[in-house]
Motif scaffolding. Structure first.
Motif, mmCIF file in Angstrom:
data_model
loop_
_atom_site.group_PDB
_atom_site.id
_atom_site.type_symbol
_atom_site.label_atom_id
_atom_site.label_comp_id
_atom_site.label_asym_id
_atom_site.label_seq_id
_atom_site.Cartn_x
_atom_site.Cartn_y
_atom_site.Cartn_z
ATOM 1 N N ASN A 84 0.814 -1.220 0.000
ATOM 2 C CA ASN A 84 0.000 0.000 0.000
ATOM 3 C C ASN A 84 0.845 1.268 0.000
ATOM 4 O O ASN A 84 0.555 2.234 0.708
ATOM 5 C CB ASN A 84 -0.939 0.014 1.204
ATOM 6 C CG ASN A 84 -1.979 -1.093 1.150
ATOM 7 O OD1 ASN A 84 -2.420 -1.476 0.070
ATOM 8 N ND2 ASN A 84 -2.357 -1.617 2.296
ATOM 9 N N GLY A 85 1.891 1.262 -0.811
ATOM 10 C CA GLY A 85 2.718 2.456 -0.960
ATOM 11 C C GLY A 85 3.859 2.573 0.017
ATOM 12 O O GLY A 85 4.614 3.542 -0.033
ATOM 13 N N HIS A 86 4.007 1.605 0.917
ATOM 14 C CA HIS A 86 5.102 1.659 1.888
ATOM 15 C C HIS A 86 6.351 0.992 1.292
ATOM 16 O O HIS A 86 6.738 -0.104 1.687
ATOM 17 C CB HIS A 86 4.684 0.973 3.195
ATOM 18 C CG HIS A 86 3.605 1.698 3.932
ATOM 19 N ND1 HIS A 86 3.838 2.871 4.616
ATOM 20 C CD2 HIS A 86 2.285 1.442 4.059
ATOM 21 C CE1 HIS A 86 2.700 3.296 5.155
ATOM 22 N NE2 HIS A 86 1.743 2.446 4.836
ATOM 23 N N SER A 87 6.966 1.675 0.343
ATOM 24 C CA SER A 87 8.200 1.170 -0.239
ATOM 25 C C SER A 87 9.328 1.334 0.776
ATOM 26 O O SER A 87 9.227 2.152 1.698
ATOM 27 C CB SER A 87 8.524 1.910 -1.533
ATOM 28 O OG SER A 87 8.620 3.292 -1.297
ATOM 29 N N PRO A 88 10.413 0.572 0.648
ATOM 30 C CA PRO A 88 11.481 0.618 1.648
ATOM 31 C C PRO A 88 12.027 2.016 1.907
ATOM 32 O O PRO A 88 12.207 2.415 3.063
ATOM 33 C CB PRO A 88 12.548 -0.295 1.055
ATOM 34 C CG PRO A 88 11.798 -1.254 0.197
ATOM 35 C CD PRO A 88 10.673 -0.460 -0.373
ATOM 36 N N ASN A 102 0.038 7.730 -5.170
ATOM 37 C CA ASN A 102 -1.043 6.791 -5.475
ATOM 38 C C ASN A 102 -1.696 7.105 -6.812
ATOM 39 O O ASN A 102 -2.442 6.282 -7.343
ATOM 40 C CB ASN A 102 -2.092 6.832 -4.363
ATOM 41 C CG ASN A 102 -1.592 6.228 -3.063
ATOM 42 O OD1 ASN A 102 -0.989 5.164 -3.058
ATOM 43 N ND2 ASN A 102 -1.830 6.913 -1.954
ATOM 44 N N GLU A 103 -1.411 8.270 -7.358
ATOM 45 C CA GLU A 103 -1.989 8.657 -8.648
ATOM 46 C C GLU A 103 -1.203 8.080 -9.817
ATOM 47 O O GLU A 103 -1.777 7.715 -10.838
ATOM 48 C CB GLU A 103 -2.041 10.175 -8.765
ATOM 49 C CG GLU A 103 -2.654 10.663 -10.067
ATOM 50 C CD GLU A 103 -2.656 12.175 -10.185
ATOM 51 O OE1 GLU A 103 -3.104 12.679 -11.235
ATOM 52 O OE2 GLU A 103 -2.203 12.845 -9.254
ATOM 53 N N THR A 104 0.133 7.979 -9.662
ATOM 54 C CA THR A 104 0.969 7.516 -10.771
ATOM 55 C C THR A 104 1.757 6.254 -10.452
ATOM 56 O O THR A 104 2.257 5.598 -11.365
ATOM 57 C CB THR A 104 1.968 8.617 -11.179
ATOM 58 O OG1 THR A 104 2.834 8.897 -10.072
ATOM 59 C CG2 THR A 104 1.237 9.883 -11.599
ATOM 60 N N GLY A 105 1.916 5.939 -9.166
ATOM 61 C CA GLY A 105 2.747 4.801 -8.783
ATOM 62 C C GLY A 105 4.228 5.117 -8.803
ATOM 63 O O GLY A 105 5.056 4.208 -8.704
ATOM 64 N N ILE A 106 4.587 6.379 -8.908
ATOM 65 C CA ILE A 106 5.986 6.799 -8.987
ATOM 66 C C ILE A 106 6.486 7.216 -7.602
ATOM 67 O O ILE A 106 5.784 7.905 -6.863
ATOM 68 C CB ILE A 106 6.153 7.962 -9.988
ATOM 69 C CG1 ILE A 106 5.847 7.466 -11.410
ATOM 70 C CG2 ILE A 106 7.554 8.556 -9.918
ATOM 71 C CD1 ILE A 106 5.872 8.563 -12.456
ATOM 72 N N VAL A 107 7.690 6.778 -7.259
ATOM 73 C CA VAL A 107 8.332 7.194 -6.013
ATOM 74 C C VAL A 107 9.130 8.464 -6.297
ATOM 75 O O VAL A 107 10.079 8.451 -7.070
ATOM 76 C CB VAL A 107 9.251 6.081 -5.456
ATOM 77 C CG1 VAL A 107 9.992 6.570 -4.212
ATOM 78 C CG2 VAL A 107 8.445 4.830 -5.135
ATOM 79 N N SER A 108 8.728 9.544 -5.661
ATOM 80 C CA SER A 108 9.348 10.843 -5.933
ATOM 81 C C SER A 108 10.552 11.079 -5.043
ATOM 82 O O SER A 108 10.771 10.381 -4.054
ATOM 83 C CB SER A 108 8.318 11.958 -5.697
ATOM 84 O OG SER A 108 7.938 11.975 -4.328
ATOM 85 N N GLN A 109 11.338 12.084 -5.410
ATOM 86 C CA GLN A 109 12.456 12.540 -4.591
ATOM 87 C C GLN A 109 12.411 14.059 -4.581
ATOM 88 O O GLN A 109 12.592 14.700 -5.622
ATOM 89 C CB GLN A 109 13.790 12.036 -5.144
ATOM 90 C CG GLN A 109 15.003 12.420 -4.321
ATOM 91 C CD GLN A 109 15.068 11.684 -2.980
ATOM 92 O OE1 GLN A 109 14.417 10.676 -2.792
ATOM 93 N NE2 GLN A 109 15.857 12.193 -2.059
#
Length: 272
Positions: A84-88, A102-109
């Protein structure tokens, strides 16, 4: 679910890389650096402090000639969804400098929030994050060739592959001006996808059955996006990070190398 966009489910952008096509030419690495203003030093021999958002590894089956075989494996950020979006990386960042969309599935920086603790680097099992040890110094005149859509990072912060998110923003701006809510598949593509001379990299919405990435791997969202295609795999699947970068290969040893820590399995060599 994002009902305001008229969709049954949100987007989940991901990448499929065909390792049987990849020649290890490095075009994806060069395109990534040019597109995203990735800094470099005059002397790049010390790989401990160099930055390469897209890195190409060389795998071997460990057998002598004539059974020797090699494979080249490009590795961008996996943009893990985790649970549920809790990436490491997202789970450990104390400054919320990295986040899961949650809109794109992209992990931002978010560079302006990062203060360089490097917890995210320790948490990432794919070594896809890099720390800026030095302020970037561009050769005379090259600073005029930098992309205006991507900010240049200063020393003391972490950076990584963004799936060329600025291209998504630019495409969405264009769609909004035209009165559209959604993007066509070709409107948002990463620089490495377009630069690959053999077409080994495919990019698109994994949740959209009409996109090629979905058709290639057939992700099973009921089981954390695991690929249903027999020749598809993800790196370190057993960790449960639910990455959105998939790989294809008809060679069994290559698919097994995707998780070479499996109990009872022989270790397959990897060099880079």
């Amino acid at each position: 679910m994002n009902k305001s966009r008229g969709q049954s489910q949100p987007k989940k952008y991901g990448m499929v890389i065909d390792l049987d096509k990849c020649t290890g030419c490095g075009s994806c690495m060069v395109a990534c650096m040019a597109e995203n203003n990735v800094p470099f030093k005059k002397d790049e021999t010390n790989k401990r402090d160099s930055i390469t958002w897209m890195k190409v590894y060389r795998l071997t089956n460990g057998k002598p000639f004539p059974d020797h075989d090699i494979c080249y494996l490009p590795r961008p950020c996996m943009h893990c969804e985790g649970h549920n979006g809790h990436s490491p990386c997202v789970s450990v960042c104390p400054a919320t400098a990295t986040d899961y969309s949650n809109e794109t599935g992209i992990v931002s920086q978010i560079y302006t929030r990062c203060f360089g603790c490097r917890y995210c680097m320790a948490a990432c099992p794919y070594h896809a994050r890099y720390f800026n040890w030095w302020d970037p110094v561009w050769p005379a005149g090259m600073e005029e060739m930098l992309s205006p859509d991507v900010s240049v990072r200063m020393r003391g912060i972490v950076e990584k592959c963004s799936f060329c998110f600025h291209r998504y923003q630019r495409a969405m701006d264009k769609a909004h001006l035209e009165g559209r809510r959604d993007l066509e598949e070709a409107e948002y593509q990463t620089s490495c996808t377009q630069a690959c001379p053999v077409g080994a990299i495919t990019f698109g919405d994994l949740n959209n059955p009409e996109h090629k990435v979905h058709q290639l791997v057939k992700p099973d969202n009921a089981h954390s996006g695991r690929p249903q295609a027999p020749n598809a795999f993800r790196l370190l699947e057993r960790l449960g990070t639910n990455p959105k970068v998939y790989y294809l290969s008809d060679r069994e040893w290559v698919r097994r190398a995707g998780d070479n820590y499996l109990k009872g399995e022989g270790t397959i060599g990897a060099k880079h």
